[in-house]
Design an enzyme around this catalytic site. Structure first.
Site, short mmCIF file in Angstrom:
data_model
loop_
_atom_site.label_atom_id
_atom_site.label_comp_id
_atom_site.label_asym_id
_atom_site.label_seq_id
_atom_site.Cartn_x
_atom_site.Cartn_y
_atom_site.Cartn_z
N ASP A 67 -8.37 3.53 -6.40
CA ASP A 67 -7.63 4.79 -6.55
C ASP A 67 -6.76 4.83 -7.81
O ASP A 67 -6.58 3.82 -8.50
CB ASP A 67 -6.75 5.03 -5.30
N ASP A 136 0.71 3.69 7.22
CA ASP A 136 0.13 4.66 8.15
C ASP A 136 -1.37 4.40 8.36
O ASP A 136 -2.08 5.25 8.89
CB ASP A 136 0.37 6.09 7.65
N HIS A 138 -3.61 3.85 5.92
CA HIS A 138 -4.54 4.30 4.88
C HIS A 138 -5.19 3.12 4.16
O HIS A 138 -4.62 2.04 4.06
CB HIS A 138 -3.87 5.28 3.89
N GLU A 143 -5.67 8.91 3.42
CA GLU A 143 -4.59 9.07 4.39
C GLU A 143 -5.15 9.53 5.74
O GLU A 143 -6.28 10.02 5.81
CB GLU A 143 -3.61 10.14 3.87
C1 GLP Z 1 -1.04 1.97 -1.93
C2 GLP Z 1 -2.47 1.70 -2.36
C3 GLP Z 1 -3.24 1.00 -1.26
C4 GLP Z 1 -2.45 -0.19 -0.75
C5 GLP Z 1 -1.16 0.29 -0.17
C6 GLP Z 1 -0.31 -0.81 0.43
O1 GLP Z 1 -0.93 3.11 -1.17
N1 GLP Z 1 -3.15 2.89 -2.70
O2 GLP Z 1 -4.50 0.59 -1.77
O3 GLP Z 1 -3.19 -0.88 0.22
O4 GLP Z 1 -0.43 0.91 -1.22
O5 GLP Z 1 0.51 -1.35 -0.54
P1 GLP Z 1 1.29 -2.72 -0.41
O6 GLP Z 1 0.27 -3.77 -0.60
O7 GLP Z 1 2.30 -2.67 -1.51
O8 GLP Z 1 1.90 -2.74 0.94
#
Ligand code: GLP
Length: 249
Positions: A67, A136, A138, A143
């Site tokens: 993304d 959440d 995702h 989402e």
């Molecule tokens: C963002 C990214 C996700 C990732 C998520 C969790 O939203 N788009 O790919 O898994 O954050 O992030 P973290 O690893 O900082 O908890």
């Protein structure tokens, strides 16, 4: 589903890096899906260390990221392209022309999505897809929604996601976090030969349990992974409950 539960973040990161490194050694021209966020930082560091120690060669690897924030270019220090460059690509011998991230600067959302889908189609399926998990549920930036989205989409980020991402990035400034992002669809994620979902820290425990022990529902996007034939959940003791270990088949 396999579960690898380690005591610490560092050990979990090493286990994750070892899986990715094994894939690269087995098939040097493999295609790997990469994730951003704080979770994979230790994995990328371990991969860089392996490269520097001469035990890993990225020269034939192709990567596709999940993304990118809509509106951010690769030189913006909070963009995911920048994150990948600074955490991995700049430190290993990967050919950057073979590292793909959605184009955050493409203002035409439909075009940005079809352009990325064309790239993904041309790659065929990935050998490994690395995922984190949002609070959440995702994956990528898919989402919770009424249906699983198959193709690359432009998504409105949930308030919790914006808050979570501001906590760790954007100097804590929620108003600086873009409200939209382009994300690889769940259809393409599910086509990957192997999916690794990494989760660490107590804050992820409930959502990981929901995703892997609860019903498969688009309201918890990661729950679709229960239907993937080759998924590996890697995490630390804080994030991986006994119920998740028991759910492994
Ligand atoms: C963002 C990214 C996700 C990732 C998520 C969790 O939203 N788009 O790919 O898994 O954050 O992030 P973290 O690893 O900082 O908890």
């Amino acid at each position: 589903m396999r579960v690898i539960r380690k005591s610490t973040y560092e050990e979990a990161s090493m286990a994750c890096a070892e899986l990715i490194a094994s894939q690269i050694r087995l098939k040097p021209d493999c295609k790997i899906g990469l994730a951003t966020g704080s979770t994979p930082v230790g994995t990328y560091k371990a991969l860089v260390d392996m490269y520097k120690a001469g035990s890993l060669d990225f020269s034939k690897v192709t990567s596709a990221n999940l993304d990118e924030y809509r509106g951010l270019g690769g030189d913006h220090d909070q963009s995911y392209r920048y994150f990948m460059n600074t955490n991995l690509f700049d430190h290993v011998n990967i050919d950057k022309n073979k590292t793909y991230v959605p184009n955050g600067l493409e203002a035409d959302a439909e075009k940005a999505c079809t352009d990325y889908d064309k790239i993904l189609e041309s790659l065929g399926h990935l050998d490994i897809q690395l995922l984190g998990i949002g609070g959440d549920g995702h994956i990528g930036f898919n989402e919770p929604a009424d249906a699983f989205c198959v193709n690359t989409q432009c998504i409105d980020l949930e308030e919790q996601t914006i808050k979570d991402n501001a906590r760790l990035f954007f100097n804590g400034d929620m108003s600086a976090v873009p409200t939209q992002a382009y994300t690889m669809g769940i259809g393409y994620i599910m086509k990957s030969e192997t999916v690794i979902l990494m989760a660490t820290g107590a804050g992820k425990k409930d959502i990981v349990e929901k995703a892997f022990c609860g019903p498969v529902t688009p309201y918890v996007p990661a729950s679709i992974l229960q239907l993937h034939p080759n998924v590996v959940v890697i995490g630390d003791e804080a994030a991986i409950s006994d119920a998740v270990v028991a759910a492994a088949k």
